[in-house]
Motif scaffolding. Structure first.
Motif, PDB file in Angstrom:
ATOM      1  N   ASP A  69     -20.232   0.135  27.113  1.00  0.00           N
ATOM      2  CA  ASP A  69     -20.852  -0.276  28.371  1.00  0.00           C
ATOM      3  C   ASP A  69     -22.097   0.583  28.529  1.00  0.00           C
ATOM      4  OD1 ASP A  69     -21.682  -0.542  31.023  1.00  0.00           O
ATOM      5  OD2 ASP A  69     -19.639  -0.879  31.756  1.00  0.00           O
ATOM      6  N   ASP A  83     -18.252   4.372  28.782  1.00  0.00           N
ATOM      7  CA  ASP A  83     -18.435   3.756  30.090  1.00  0.00           C
ATOM      8  C   ASP A  83     -18.552   4.841  31.157  1.00  0.00           C
ATOM      9  OD1 ASP A  83     -18.382   1.998  32.303  1.00  0.00           O
ATOM     10  OD2 ASP A  83     -16.835   0.735  31.400  1.00  0.00           O
ATOM     11  N   ALA A  84     -19.361   4.573  32.183  1.00  0.00           N
ATOM     12  CA  ALA A  84     -19.397   5.475  33.345  1.00  0.00           C
ATOM     13  C   ALA A  84     -18.139   5.286  34.161  1.00  0.00           C
ATOM     14  CB  ALA A  84     -20.623   5.172  34.207  1.00  0.00           C
ATOM     15  N   HIS A  85     -17.527   4.101  34.019  1.00  0.00           N
ATOM     16  CA  HIS A  85     -16.379   3.716  34.850  1.00  0.00           C
ATOM     17  C   HIS A  85     -15.116   3.563  33.999  1.00  0.00           C
ATOM     18  CE1 HIS A  85     -20.178   1.828  36.262  1.00  0.00           C
ATOM     19  NE2 HIS A  85     -19.803   2.320  37.433  1.00  0.00           N
ATOM     20  N   ASP A 114     -23.853   1.403  30.839  1.00  0.00           N
ATOM     21  CA  ASP A 114     -23.983   2.300  31.988  1.00  0.00           C
ATOM     22  C   ASP A 114     -23.409   3.689  31.707  1.00  0.00           C
ATOM     23  OD1 ASP A 114     -21.191   2.233  32.630  1.00  0.00           O
ATOM     24  OD2 ASP A 114     -21.471   0.486  33.922  1.00  0.00           O
ATOM     25  N   ASP A 136     -12.890   1.151  34.986  1.00  0.00           N
ATOM     26  CA  ASP A 136     -12.551  -0.283  35.134  1.00  0.00           C
ATOM     27  C   ASP A 136     -11.031  -0.470  35.156  1.00  0.00           C
ATOM     28  OD1 ASP A 136     -15.262  -0.841  35.133  1.00  0.00           O
ATOM     29  OD2 ASP A 136     -15.324  -1.355  33.011  1.00  0.00           O
TER      30      ASP A 136
HETATM   31 MN   LIG Z   1     -19.284   0.472  33.571  1.00  0.00          MN
END
Ligand SMILES: [Mn+2]
Length: 310
Positions: free
Chosen positions: A231, A142-144, A233, A146
């Motif tokens: 994810d 994931d880039a994030h 992204d 969360d």
């Molecule tokens: Mn993400």
């Protein structure tokens, strides 16, 4: 076989929108595809509800050979169960349905593969996984992070999903790969939490996929059960333009597949591929990479479980 039956068998595709473009006999495979077309909490770009359909469509028209594993995954049957009926106004009810579907599949010793849909579905999926596997390690691309406590007043938002997972699922360990877009509070939480480890894109580019994969494998060495959440992204927008919250400086498709195939082994109990937003996809770029991610993960699990090679 009579000629008419053969004609129907060969000339008619009984399930053109099943994953892979056809439906094998269910008992021949443990792999169960489930679409979760939810985009209830999308904060920037929605359209994730069309994700499962686009992944299925792409999956019927790409090759199944993994250059990372030197293995032709065409031979692995994958059964498509269909989609969870999402209640668009009700995130909680939708997640409950995801949980129950995952529980039902685990009851049959199947491996759930969830096609998103927004990232929030991972909470429902992991709550379902713990019905059978009490201790679960989670690897997240994931880039994030969360890891927000709430986002725009919503505690069940895609931006809070990993925070809710820590609270409600209590995974044994979590490893985030490819993170690069986060608040300083999220980073601090990830750094302070003893069961969380992460590698940013910067680390991956500096140290290389081989070293990062080794680090992840070492971290999950004592895990009996592993869940993977991808994810899309995590990829650079150049490789995956059709996602809800694109962020620059992401991984390439090659890096993602190299990491997936180096990390996934026989302990994989289920996984999801989330955040594909076909209305923002260009030339099917993201849906094709999503479909191939599913294939690479299945191929890696299959090879290490049934072939004991590599
Ligand atoms: Mn993400």
């Amino acid at each position: 076989m009579g000629e008419h039956k053969m004609v129907l068998n060969v000339y008619v595709n009984e399930c053109p929108l099943c994953f892979g473009g056809f439906r094998p006999e269910r008992k021949r495979t443990p792999y169960s595809i489930v679409g979760v077309p939810m985009d209830c909490t999308a904060s920037f770009r929605n359209g994730q509800r069309w994700g499962p359909k686009a992944i299925r469509e792409a999956s019927a028209y790409i090759e199944y050979y993994s250059i990372h594993l030197d293995f032709d995954a065409t031979t692995i049957p994958v059964y498509d169960e269909g989609d969870v009926n999402v209640v668009y106004g009700d995130v909680f009810e939708t997640l409950t349905r995801v949980r129950k579907v995952v529980e039902a599949l685990l009851e049959e010793n199947r491996i759930p593969i969830l096609l998103g849909g927004e990232h929030t579905l991972t909470l429902g999926s992991l709550l379902g996984m713990t019905s059978k596997y009490k201790k679960m390690c989670v690897v997240v691309f994931d880039a994030h992070f969360d890891l927000r406590d709430e986002y725009l007043g919503n505690r069940l938002s895609h931006a809070c999903v990993m925070k809710r997972i820590i609270e409600q699922v209590k995974p044994q360990k979590i490893f985030f790969i490819g993170v690069r877009a986060f608040s300083s509070e999220e980073r601090k939480l990830a750094e302070d939490f003893p069961s969380i480890e992460f590698e940013t894109v910067k680390d991956i580019l500096k140290l290389g996929e081989v070293n990062i994969a080794a680090k992840v494998r070492k971290f999950i060495e004592d895990c009996d059960n592993v869940y993977l959440s991808i994810d899309l992204d995590v990829l650079d927008p150049a490789y995956a333009p059709g996602v809800g919250n694109p962020e620059p400086e992401g991984l390439s498709s090659w890096s993602l597949f190299e990491l997936i195939t180096s990390i996934v082994d026989e302990r994989l109990r289920g996984f999801d591929v989330v955040e594909l937003s076909p209305p923002y996809d260009i030339s099917n770029i993201t849906s094709i990479v999503a479909a191939k991610s599913v294939i690479e993960a299945i191929a890696s699990h299959y090879l290490k479980t049934f072939k004991r090679k590599r």
